[in-house]
Design a protein around this motif. Structure first.
Motif, short mmCIF file in Angstrom:
data_model
loop_
_atom_site.label_atom_id
_atom_site.label_comp_id
_atom_site.label_asym_id
_atom_site.label_seq_id
_atom_site.Cartn_x
_atom_site.Cartn_y
_atom_site.Cartn_z
N PRO A 1 0.74 -1.23 -0.04
CA PRO A 1 -0.08 -0.06 0.03
C PRO A 1 1.03 1.23 -0.09
O PRO A 1 2.11 1.24 0.40
N VAL A 2 0.26 2.43 -0.63
CA VAL A 2 0.97 3.60 -0.48
C VAL A 2 0.25 4.47 0.90
O VAL A 2 -0.79 4.54 1.00
N GLU A 3 0.94 4.87 1.54
CA GLU A 3 0.75 5.70 2.82
C GLU A 3 0.09 7.04 2.19
O GLU A 3 0.70 7.83 1.81
N ALA A 4 -1.18 7.16 2.77
CA ALA A 4 -2.21 8.39 2.55
C ALA A 4 -1.27 9.67 3.30
O ALA A 4 -1.23 10.61 2.57
N GLU A 5 -0.59 9.33 4.13
CA GLU A 5 -0.02 10.31 4.96
C GLU A 5 1.00 10.77 4.15
O GLU A 5 1.37 12.23 4.07
N LEU A 6 1.85 10.01 3.67
CA LEU A 6 3.13 10.31 2.77
C LEU A 6 2.66 11.15 1.42
O LEU A 6 3.40 12.33 1.20
N VAL A 7 1.66 10.73 0.98
CA VAL A 7 1.17 11.58 -0.23
C VAL A 7 0.51 12.83 -0.03
O VAL A 7 1.02 13.90 -0.56
N GLU A 8 -0.06 13.04 1.46
CA GLU A 8 -0.88 14.46 1.73
C GLU A 8 0.54 15.25 2.04
O GLU A 8 0.60 16.62 1.88
N SER A 9 1.51 14.71 2.70
CA SER A 9 2.55 15.60 3.30
C SER A 9 3.47 16.09 1.92
O SER A 9 3.97 17.24 1.94
N ILE A 10 3.66 15.25 0.81
CA ILE A 10 4.39 15.58 -0.36
C ILE A 10 3.54 16.78 -1.07
O ILE A 10 4.05 17.82 -1.58
N ARG A 11 2.20 16.78 -1.05
CA ARG A 11 1.15 17.44 -1.68
C ARG A 11 1.44 18.82 -1.24
O ARG A 11 1.43 19.82 -1.61
N VAL A 12 1.51 18.95 0.33
CA VAL A 12 1.75 20.08 1.01
C VAL A 12 3.19 20.91 0.56
O VAL A 12 3.35 21.97 0.37
N LYS A 13 4.09 19.93 0.51
CA LYS A 13 5.51 20.35 0.22
C LYS A 13 5.57 20.84 -1.18
O LYS A 13 6.29 21.94 -1.52
N MET A 14 4.88 20.31 -2.12
CA MET A 14 4.97 20.71 -3.44
C MET A 14 4.42 22.21 -3.75
O MET A 14 4.91 22.97 -4.35
N LYS A 15 3.35 22.59 -2.91
CA LYS A 15 2.89 23.95 -2.93
C LYS A 15 4.29 24.85 -2.32
O LYS A 15 4.29 25.94 -2.94
N LYS A 16 4.68 24.26 -1.23
CA LYS A 16 5.80 25.39 -0.68
C LYS A 16 7.14 25.39 -1.82
O LYS A 16 7.70 26.14 -1.70
N TRP A 17 7.30 24.15 -2.66
CA TRP A 17 8.33 24.08 -3.43
C TRP A 17 8.09 25.13 -4.74
O TRP A 17 9.20 25.36 -5.33
N GLY A 18 6.85 25.52 -4.92
CA GLY A 18 6.78 26.26 -6.07
C GLY A 18 6.14 25.75 -7.23
O GLY A 18 6.34 26.41 -8.32
N TYR A 19 5.92 24.49 -7.23
CA TYR A 19 5.49 23.94 -8.61
C TYR A 19 4.31 24.28 -8.88
O TYR A 19 3.49 24.88 -8.27
N HIS A 20 4.11 24.32 -10.15
CA HIS A 20 2.72 24.76 -10.93
C HIS A 20 1.47 24.03 -10.33
O HIS A 20 1.65 22.96 -10.03
N LYS A 21 0.28 24.95 -9.97
CA LYS A 21 -0.73 24.40 -9.43
C LYS A 21 -1.65 23.32 -10.28
O LYS A 21 -2.27 22.57 -9.36
N ASP A 22 -1.27 23.23 -11.46
CA ASP A 22 -2.08 22.18 -12.30
C ASP A 22 -1.30 20.72 -11.98
O ASP A 22 -1.84 19.73 -12.75
N PHE A 23 -0.20 20.71 -11.50
CA PHE A 23 0.49 19.22 -11.08
C PHE A 23 -0.44 18.47 -10.31
O PHE A 23 -0.91 18.89 -9.49
N VAL A 24 -0.70 17.10 -10.67
CA VAL A 24 -1.44 16.35 -9.91
C VAL A 24 -0.89 15.28 -9.04
O VAL A 24 0.24 14.61 -9.58
#
Length: 462
Positions: free
Chosen positions: A413-436
């Motif tokens: 399984p993929v840990e949902a917490e891991l995905v959510e933490s990376i999603r938050v970090k992606m915004k902080k890193w400044g990647y474009h908002k349309d990345f999924v």
């Protein structure tokens, strides 16, 4: 299988840990500009890519900024200035052309190609660039889907020689504007380290090795790596593989990690014998096949009972790895009928080129290189070629899931917490908002504007 696809500029097993904080630190500054890189500075550029130093001052598109810095082309009609229409429907014309070629209607296909070529350009917006690459591939298919005709078209692309430094610089830009490869290898690396957390010896078998991400661990773990790659053409088929071996050895020495490296060069990975990997007991074994399963053929000219794709998975199963990491291009380009896979490929590459259009300026030289050198080649091989010449055969992650489970692998399984933490970090890193970024059915998924483009998963032998 070819080393010239963009996805394959990636088979990088991260033997040593790279934390989320390391990525954040690498993206947090844009102060150091990349200048023109000479071959003499190749090692410095390798450092930037291998150690994930993505600091750069690129021609990026910021939020709210126009995609093009140049004014819109205008023309005069009736004494008034009028903007050139941007509603030219390339997708419809390209699809009609593909259908005409499939129906062997050369007259209609030629007429449609003439209409497309009047409007498309490799230096225009995303739709114009897409049309340019697909029109070239359709033209090649129209003139012959195998043999010398395709070879001449492909050679016209490959003949544009670029140095290793230029290629690395372009790849560095790709890492900066897109999270796909960074997060793909962060996920794979975490799965490997979780499996090896109590191990003193780690053995990684990496199918499709080109560039490696390396980051120092807190503890010293002896590492063994089998790098499997396609031998390059020319008088020195092993040179690229041997160069990578030397660089990895130097980096591991720098980080104080005992390291052993073995290379295997083969054009048909499913035919490699198990004993060539020199797997020894009492090691944690990880197998990585990042973005290269799409190049393993699923049919054989002689009609053998077991297809190469199944034989390759059997080879991995026979290794009895502790973890098997698979990252794939999510696409249905392996459909039986040409028109069906053409439509899927058209949609897939339209999203990739749209992503570049939203993050890099039209004039950015690395963007031009990446699109022309890699995507153009992939499109040519996918659209123009058939039978053994067609080496681009992606399937969806759902299709791979069925195949792997049928062959005896069990998905972790993929840990949902891991995905959510990376999603938050992606915004902080400044990647474009349309990345999924998402998790579904035990897959780590990445995409653009709602469409999943890449998928990663971790498997064990059940």
């Amino acid at each position: 299988m070819r080393e010239d696809s963009l996805g394959s500029h990636g088979s990088m097993d991260k033997l040593l840990e790279m934390s989320v904080e390391d990525i954040e630190e690498a993206r947090s500054s844009k102060q150091s500009a990349l200048t023109v890189v000479e071959d003499s500075k190749l090692t410095e550029l390798f450092d930037k890519v291998l150690l994930l130093d993505c600091k750069s001052d690129l021609q990026v598109i910021e939020e709210g900024e126009s995609v093009s810095s140049k004014p819109q082309v205008t023309k005069k009609e009736g004494g008034r200035t009028k903007k050139k229409s941007q509603t030219f429907d390339f997708r419809t014309l390209l699809t009609l052309c593909a259908q005409s070629i499939s129906a062997r209607d050369k007259i209609t296909a030629d007429d449609l190609l003439r209409q497309i070529r009047k409007q498309c350009t490799p230096l225009g917006d995303a739709s114009q660039r897409l049309a340019y690459f697909f029109a070239n591939a359709l033209q090649a298919r129209l003139e012959g889907s195998s043999g010398s005709t395709i070879t001449s078209y492909y050679d016209s692309i490959a003949s544009k020689k670029r140095t290793a430094a230029q290629t690395l610089k372009s790849y560095h830009v790709f890492l900066y504007v897109s999270p796909f490869m960074t997060l793909m290898y962060f996920y794979s690396n975490k799965m490997i380290l979780d499996a090896a957390k109590d191990a003193s010896v780690l053995h990684v078998i990496d199918f499709g090795i080109l560039y490696e991400y390396i980051k120092k661990q807190d503890r010293a773990t002896e590492a063994t790596d089998n790098g499997v790659e396609i031998p390059q053409n020319g008088f020195y088929p092993m040179q690229r593989i041997e160069d990578m071996c030397r660089r990895l050895t130097e980096y591991c020495k720098q980080f104080g990690v005992p390291f052993e490296y073995n290379t295997i060069a083969s054009r048909n990975w499913e035919t490699i014998r198990l004993e060539e990997f020199k797997i020894r007991p009492n090691k944690v074994l990880a197998v990585n096949t990042a973005l290269r399963l799409k190049n393993v053929r699923d049919v054989t000219p002689g009609g053998e009972e077991d297809c190469p794709r199944d034989r390759f998975l059997k080879l991995i199963r026979d290794m009895k790895p502790d973890v098997f990491l698979s990252s794939t291009v999510n696409g249905s380009f392996n459909a039986l009928f040409f028109t069906t896979r053409f439509k899927e490929a058209l949609f897939h590459y339209s999203l990739l080129l749209d992503m570049f259009g939203a993050t890099l300026s039209k004039e950015n030289p690395e963007r031009i290189h990446l699109e022309g050198e890699f995507y153009r080649r992939e499109v040519m091989k996918m659209i123009a070629c058939e039978r053994v010449d067609r080496v681009e055969r992606p399937e969806t992650y759902k299709q791979w899931q069925v195949r792997m489970m049928r062959d005896g692998f069990k998905q972790k399984p993929v840990e949902a917490e891991l995905v959510e933490s990376i999603r938050v970090k992606m915004k902080k890193w400044g990647y474009h908002k349309d990345f999924v970024l998402d998790e579904y059915s035990n897959w780590f998924l990445q995409g653009w504007k709602g469409r999943i483009l890449f998928s990663s998963s971790c498997w064990i032998f059940s």
